[in-house]
Design an enzyme around this catalytic site. Structure first.
Site, PDB file in Angstrom:
ATOM      1  N   SER A 178       0.854  -1.183   0.000  1.00  0.00           N
ATOM      2  CA  SER A 178       0.000   0.000   0.000  1.00  0.00           C
ATOM      3  C   SER A 178       0.896   1.241   0.000  1.00  0.00           C
ATOM      4  O   SER A 178       1.692   1.412  -0.916  1.00  0.00           O
ATOM      5  CB  SER A 178      -0.956  -0.041   1.191  1.00  0.00           C
ATOM      6  OG  SER A 178      -2.008   0.875   1.015  1.00  0.00           O
TER       7      SER A 178
ATOM      8  N   ASP B  30      -8.357  -5.596  -6.264  1.00  0.00           N
ATOM      9  CA  ASP B  30      -7.974  -4.430  -5.476  1.00  0.00           C
ATOM     10  C   ASP B  30      -8.409  -3.177  -6.220  1.00  0.00           C
ATOM     11  O   ASP B  30      -7.856  -2.840  -7.263  1.00  0.00           O
ATOM     12  CB  ASP B  30      -6.454  -4.421  -5.253  1.00  0.00           C
ATOM     13  CG  ASP B  30      -6.000  -3.253  -4.384  1.00  0.00           C
ATOM     14  OD1 ASP B  30      -6.861  -2.479  -3.922  1.00  0.00           O
ATOM     15  OD2 ASP B  30      -4.786  -3.128  -4.170  1.00  0.00           O
TER      16      ASP B  30
ATOM     17  N   HIS C 198      -7.266  -5.626  -1.561  1.00  0.00           N
ATOM     18  CA  HIS C 198      -6.045  -4.912  -1.220  1.00  0.00           C
ATOM     19  C   HIS C 198      -5.138  -5.773  -0.346  1.00  0.00           C
ATOM     20  O   HIS C 198      -3.974  -5.439  -0.136  1.00  0.00           O
ATOM     21  CB  HIS C 198      -6.422  -3.615  -0.492  1.00  0.00           C
ATOM     22  CG  HIS C 198      -5.345  -2.579  -0.470  1.00  0.00           C
ATOM     23  ND1 HIS C 198      -4.667  -2.161  -1.588  1.00  0.00           N
ATOM     24  CD2 HIS C 198      -4.808  -1.875   0.564  1.00  0.00           C
ATOM     25  CE1 HIS C 198      -3.783  -1.232  -1.251  1.00  0.00           C
ATOM     26  NE2 HIS C 198      -3.838  -1.051   0.044  1.00  0.00           N
TER      27      HIS C 198
END
Length: 686
Positions: A543, A625, A657
């Site tokens: 991320s 995602d 994600h």
């Protein structure tokens, strides 16, 4: 196994120590995926019974499965035992009846989630609801005569009964949209919303499909994708429901403005917005047991999902509102009332820990636990039951009575027997802006004196997050140490638990102070710990941490032997138009859209420095995602390939994600540890 030391934290203070068992072995991904996971604890009103949901891994079916367990808290020799454990279904979300004799729970028996119940003494379970289309969750009224459920239905539905939808012979499967959200987190928008309905409950059975209570409001309550029962609360008399909701509309992806509403439980009248004056987020409405007060948290700044969460209190009789923790520079993460309604228990991060704090009705804050990550809090008349984990231990249950803490369970004792956990040491240094920055170093167990372990330099996501003292199933520092790596993690500017300004400092600064902190933290760790081989290091992150991997490729290209980049931003321009929750990306780059201020996005855009990339990189992404779409990962891999940089791409179909299923998790660790091993010349232990 290493045990938690309840000691004061100083510079380079070890968090865990132990003697090495004679038959010690290292932690592996096979161990981690098979651990039991406890959550959702509840205690009976008389304080005798603890009930919780426990997840077990079915590796053959590549999924987790849930049972309900119980523990007699009045019997010192009592052992946990199963309460409901049908091996073919999931039993979750336990709740006690007011008299403590019955446990209500959610079960997917028959293929759709419904509410069931069982006597705390055991026996056969009874189905409470029979709802076609299922439900997302439920809460029993304190009065025991009503049942609140939430379920995905089309706005304006007269009840929770799903409509009959028929397709004509010429109807196709194409999705059509006139406004955002088009997709959110890991799913495409299908027109339904999570909505609240109230059903009558009598003689252990709920009848009908209930009445809607949200009136003309359109939105999701609980919120999506992560909201649950903590966003909904009954009044003590069972006549009113308080809930959090962000009203939907064309600008929904730009708004963090959840509000707290009150609504009549019989569905009459329109809900009343109790927090209309605050344009930031209001959430976690929690009614006091005596029915006098409503507590919740409030963020002040619109569009900022990581603003400070201040504990608020509303006198339900007078309407007076007090900001209880306005002067406390920490962010409230959970809220639970003491049974006597005189104290509120909260969790809040503080310097890599997530302890329990008590807050009086006058706003006095007192810390109650020290080290560890508290994941659930259940106040009782005799003390506080809580769940806690750490960097080297998954969740178990504990009892806090006064200043004394007693461990109640050791759920994974057998599965972790003989495993030698690493030593974790916290350290600090002077980082960017001359601020004190904290990190920790994880020393592999069994590393011989004088030996050095190759470094795994891990960067957390968020970006407003923390590499704190908590257990993880996705990025587990103990598992990397079990494979022989000396792991280092730094809480750079933007991290949580150090006051709101420190968290805010990453805004418009993604590649600035955080990278400076990481560079200085790298040097501080390698200077302080002789067992870290800084010349044989790989960096890894997901991320925001994945963004930082791409940024490091162009800004710190000669430091690492390899990089692991998971779901990271590669091109800030594309990200600004492809992501779903626009408030996040726009806030982080100054609050404007890309077309309004492109320079703010381009200043820290990794794609602009691909000409400097040279470090071998493993790229991991998931097709499902929608926060940082998989196209960002493919673009990064394309850049690496075009520059003839050794690289590898792993794409998980579906997913989100995060990588969550057991087999994919094992594959993820094999790929990551294999990549690290390839470039550090280390053969992974697992």
């Amino acid at each position: 196994m290493r045990k938690l030391l309840l000691a004061s934290v100083a510079l380079a203070t070890p968090i865990f120590v132990t003697a090495i068992p004679a038959s010690a072995r290292q932690l592996t991904i096979e161990d981690v995926t098979m651990l039991s996971r406890v959550s959702a604890p509840v205690v009976s009103p008389d304080g005798r019974w603890l009930v919780w949901q426990q997840r077990e891994t079915d590796i053959a079916k590549n999924r987790g499965r849930f049972d309900l367990w119980r523990l007699d808290l009045t019997n010192k020799g009592a052992k946990p035992e199963k309460l409901v454990a049908d091996p073919t279904v999931n039993e979750t979300a336990p709740q006690f009846s007011a008299d403590g004799k019955t446990v209500f729970f959610q079960s997917d028996q028959g293929g759709e989630d419904n509410v069931w119940s069982i006597a705390i003494g055991g026996g056969a379970a009874t189905q409470v609801t029979d709802l076609k289309g299922g439900l997302g969750g439920f809460k029993v009224a304190p009065t025991g005569d009503k049942l609140l459920i939430w379920a995905d239905r089309f706005p304006g539905a007269p009840s929770s009964e799903p409509p009959m939808i028929k397709k004509g012979p010429d109807d196709g499967n194409g999705r059509t949209y006139d406004q955002l959200f088009v997709r959110h987190w890991a799913s495409w928008a299908d027109g339904t919303r999570s909505q609240l309905f109230v059903l009558p409950l009598a003689n252990g059975k709920a009848s009908g499909y209930g009445v809607p209570i949200e009136g003309a409001l359109v939105g999701d309550t609980p919120s999506k994708p992560f909201g649950g029962g903590e966003e909904v609360s009954w009044s003590a008399d069972g006549k009113t429901i308080f809930f959090a909701l962000r009203e939907a509309g064309r600008i929904e992806p730009l708004s963090t403005n959840l509000d707290i509403f009150s609504a009549s439980a019989d569905g009459s009248g329109e809900p009343v917005n109790l927090t209309a004056g605050n344009k930031g987020m209001d959430n976690l409405p929690t009614v006091s047991p005596d029915g006098k007060y409503l507590a919740w948290f409030a963020m002040k700044r619109p569009g900022y999902e990581a603003d400070r969460q201040v504990l608020m209190l509303r006198d339900l009789a007078t309407g007076k509102v007090t900001a209880l923790t306005e002067s406390w520079d920490r962010s409230v993460g959970s809220i639970a009332w003491a049974p006597d309604s005189k104290t509120i228990y909260v969790t809040a991060e503080d310097t890599q820990e997530n302890p329990i704090w008590s807050v009086s009705l006058t706003g006095k804050v007192t810390r109650l636990t020290q080290q560890g990550n508290v994941s659930a809090v259940v106040p009782t008349a005799k003390g506080v039951l809580f769940a806690m984990n750490s960097l080297t231990a998954p969740d178990d249950f504990y009892w806090l009575a006064g200043k004394k803490t007693v461990r109640l369970t050791s759920v994974n004792a057998d599965k972790l027997a003989g495993i030698d956990m690493p030593t974790v040491t916290r350290f600090s240094f002077t980082g960017a802006n001359n601020d004190t920055v904290w990190g920790y170093a994880v020393k592999p167990a069994g590393l011989k004196d004088g030996a050095k372990g190759p470094m795994a330099f891990m960067v957390h996501g968020g970006p407003q997050g923390s590499s704190n003292n908590s257990w993880s199933y996705r990025w587990n520092p103990a598992l990397f140490a079990g494979a022989g790596y000396a792991l280092v993690a730094i809480d750079f500017h933007g991290s949580t638990g150090y006051g709101q300004k420190f968290s805010d400092d990453i805004r418009n600064n993604w590649g600035g102070w955080p990278l400076e902190d990481l560079k200085k933290g790298f040097d501080a760790a390698t200077a302080k710990f002789s067992w870290i081989d800084g010349n044989n290091a790989c960096a890894l992150g997901a991320s925001y941490g994945g963004y930082m991997m791409n940024w490091i490729e162009g800004q710190w290209p000669d430091r690492f032997k390899c990089i692991v980049q998971h779901d990271g931003v590669f091109d800030a321009r594309a990200m600004a138009y492809e992501t779903e929750e626009l408030w996040f990306d726009e806030w982080e780059h100054g609050g404007k859209a890309y077309f309004e201020d492109p320079a703010a996005f381009e200043k820290w855009n990794p794609v602009n420095y691909v000409d400097k990339w040279k470090t071998p990189q493993l790229v991991i992404t998931s097709e499902g995602d929608y926060r940082i779409p998989y196209t960002q990962g493919i673009a990064a891999f394309t850049a690496l390939q075009r520059r003839d940089i050794p690289s590898r791409l792993v794409v998980f179909p579906g997913g989100s994600h995060w990588v969550l299923s057991p087999r994919e998790s094992r594959q993820w660790y094999r790929e990551v540890l294999g990549w690290l091993g390839k470039w550090t010349a280390k053969t992974p232990a697992n």
